[in-house]
Design an enzyme around this catalytic site. Structure first.
Site, PDB file in Angstrom:
ATOM      1  N   ASN A  58       0.871  -1.177   0.000  1.00  0.00           N
ATOM      2  CA  ASN A  58       0.000   0.000   0.000  1.00  0.00           C
ATOM      3  C   ASN A  58       0.908   1.227   0.000  1.00  0.00           C
ATOM      4  O   ASN A  58       1.526   1.533   1.010  1.00  0.00           O
ATOM      5  CB  ASN A  58      -0.899  -0.026   1.248  1.00  0.00           C
ATOM      6  N   TRP A  59       0.972   1.866  -1.142  1.00  0.00           N
ATOM      7  CA  TRP A  59       1.887   3.011  -1.257  1.00  0.00           C
ATOM      8  C   TRP A  59       1.377   4.258  -0.545  1.00  0.00           C
ATOM      9  O   TRP A  59       2.110   5.224  -0.376  1.00  0.00           O
ATOM     10  CB  TRP A  59       2.123   3.368  -2.732  1.00  0.00           C
ATOM     11  N   LYS A  60       0.095   4.263  -0.178  1.00  0.00           N
ATOM     12  CA  LYS A  60      -0.519   5.460   0.425  1.00  0.00           C
ATOM     13  C   LYS A  60      -0.278   6.660  -0.501  1.00  0.00           C
ATOM     14  O   LYS A  60      -0.262   6.481  -1.719  1.00  0.00           O
ATOM     15  CB  LYS A  60       0.005   5.668   1.853  1.00  0.00           C
ATOM     16  N   HIS A 104      -9.327   1.221   5.089  1.00  0.00           N
ATOM     17  CA  HIS A 104      -8.025   1.384   5.740  1.00  0.00           C
ATOM     18  C   HIS A 104      -8.201   2.303   6.952  1.00  0.00           C
ATOM     19  O   HIS A 104      -9.013   3.234   6.922  1.00  0.00           O
ATOM     20  CB  HIS A 104      -7.007   1.976   4.759  1.00  0.00           C
ATOM     21  N   GLU A 119      -6.560   4.665   7.995  1.00  0.00           N
ATOM     22  CA  GLU A 119      -6.364   6.095   7.715  1.00  0.00           C
ATOM     23  C   GLU A 119      -7.618   6.709   7.103  1.00  0.00           C
ATOM     24  O   GLU A 119      -7.931   7.874   7.333  1.00  0.00           O
ATOM     25  CB  GLU A 119      -5.133   6.273   6.796  1.00  0.00           C
ATOM     26  N   GLU A 160      -5.125  -4.946  10.402  1.00  0.00           N
ATOM     27  CA  GLU A 160      -4.036  -3.994  10.623  1.00  0.00           C
ATOM     28  C   GLU A 160      -4.259  -3.258  11.945  1.00  0.00           C
ATOM     29  O   GLU A 160      -5.039  -2.296  11.992  1.00  0.00           O
ATOM     30  CB  GLU A 160      -4.004  -2.959   9.493  1.00  0.00           C
ATOM     31  N   GLY A 170       2.970   2.072  10.670  1.00  0.00           N
ATOM     32  CA  GLY A 170       3.930   3.160  10.522  1.00  0.00           C
ATOM     33  C   GLY A 170       4.678   3.500  11.810  1.00  0.00           C
ATOM     34  O   GLY A 170       5.352   4.515  11.891  1.00  0.00           O
ATOM     35  N   SER A 199       3.835  -2.430  10.087  1.00  0.00           N
ATOM     36  CA  SER A 199       5.290  -2.540  10.233  1.00  0.00           C
ATOM     37  C   SER A 199       5.844  -3.897   9.801  1.00  0.00           C
ATOM     38  O   SER A 199       6.784  -4.420  10.407  1.00  0.00           O
ATOM     39  CB  SER A 199       5.727  -2.203  11.666  1.00  0.00           C
ATOM     40  N   GLY A 250       3.023  -1.180   4.156  1.00  0.00           N
ATOM     41  CA  GLY A 250       3.121   0.238   3.818  1.00  0.00           C
ATOM     42  C   GLY A 250       4.552   0.614   3.482  1.00  0.00           C
ATOM     43  O   GLY A 250       5.048   0.361   2.382  1.00  0.00           O
TER      44      GLY A 250
HETATM   45  P1  13P Z   1       3.382   0.174   7.546  1.00  0.00           P
HETATM   46  O1  13P Z   1       3.814  -1.116   6.907  1.00  0.00           O
HETATM   47  O2  13P Z   1       4.142   1.364   7.058  1.00  0.00           O
HETATM   48  O3  13P Z   1       3.305   0.055   9.029  1.00  0.00           O
HETATM   49  O4  13P Z   1       1.863   0.431   7.040  1.00  0.00           O
HETATM   50  C1  13P Z   1       0.939  -0.578   7.144  1.00  0.00           C
HETATM   51  C2  13P Z   1      -0.274  -0.195   6.389  1.00  0.00           C
HETATM   52  O5  13P Z   1      -1.000   0.703   6.787  1.00  0.00           O
HETATM   53  C3  13P Z   1      -0.564  -0.889   5.133  1.00  0.00           C
HETATM   54  O6  13P Z   1      -1.838  -0.613   4.683  1.00  0.00           O
END
Ligand code: 13P
Length: 256
Positions: free
Chosen positions: A9-11, A96, A98, A168, A174, A214, A235
């Site tokens: 997931n590149w966000k 997600h 976020e 998640e 993150g 993570s 991420g």
């Molecule tokens: P990280 O791998 O950066 O913790 O992010 C996880 C995530 O939100 C994937 O959708």
């Protein structure tokens, strides 16, 4: 056997050129393995070209990171599932944390998005997971089961079979803090049991449940070797081929 997936997931990262370079590198350097799939959830600007690049393989697919629930209309800035379908998108992240946190997406709204995606034959990757506060208070299992119930458990068996779930925990996203393999296994098992209770054992056994939060090359293999963990939604470590490729390689493969 259920599908094992390494999803990135590149966000909101990568400009147009950087994004296409990364898709090309993943396509060229990742090896297809039986029973596994690589999915890259890119920003909207990359989708069409990324799909064209990924088309040269059978093991790399492209996902959108969000969609709107309505078919079309006066929703400035939004993108409908029909639009995604018209450029060949096959997967979409829904719910997600976020999106839930910054855009106030509720379980009820997410249920609508899931239905919209399924109506265009796009596979939802449905995200769930609890905050640190809820985990510390000890009701994370109930919280996650409620997310599933509110957004997914109204689906017919036929539709539910198409869903991919990503657990998640918000406290691991993150932050560099990963759920331990045992913590991940414990809640993935609960998720599978909740599915079994609603849809029966066969559907539960065939549902792919990813872990996110993570995930990195150093912990991917241990996480992915847990019985009920079917890969990861990644991420930060998906933003570079050098960190995402080893995660792809950590997927257990099925040998027929
Ligand atoms: P990280 O791998 O950066 O913790 O992010 C996880 C995530 O939100 C994937 O959708």
């Amino acid at each position: 056997m259920r599908l094992k997936i390494a999803a990135g997931n590149w966000k909101m990262n990568k400009d147009y050129q950087e994004g296409l370079e990364l898709v090309s590198e993943i396509v060229q350097k990742s090896k297809p393995a039986t029973g596994t799939l690589v999915i890259l959830a890119t920003p909207y600007i990359h989708l069409k070209d990324a799909i064209n690049i990924a088309k040269t393989t059978s093991h790399v697919k492209i996902a959108a990171q969000n969609c709107h629930q309505a078919k079309n209309g006066a929703y400035t800035g939004e993108t409908s599932i029909g639009m995604l379908s018209s450029i060949g998108v096959e997967y979409v992240l829904i719910g997600h944390s976020e999106r839930r946190q910054y855009f106030r997406e509720s379980n009820e709204l997410l249920a609508e998005k899931v239905k919209a995606a399924l109506s265009e034959n796009i596979t939802p990757i449905f995200c769930c997971g609890e905050s640190l506060e809820i985990r510390n208070e000890g009701w994370h299992v109930r919280y996650v089961k409620n997310q599933l119930k509110k957004s997914l458990f109204d689906l017919s068996e036929e539709d539910f079979k198409k869903i991919i779930i990503a657990y998640e925990p918000i406290w691991a996203i993150g932050t560099g803090v990963t759920a331990s393999a045992q913590q991940a296994q414990e809640i993935h098992k609960e998720i599978r049991e909740a599915i079994a209770e609603k849809y029966g054992n066969i559907i539960a056994e065939n549902t792919t449940v990813l872990y996110g939060g993570s995930v990195k090359p150093a912990n991917a293999e241990e996480l992915f070797s847990q019985k009920d963990v079917d890969g990861g939604l990644v991420g930060g470590a998906s933003l570079k081929a050098e960190t995402f490729l080893p995660i792809i390689e950590a997927l257990p493969t099925t040998h027929s």
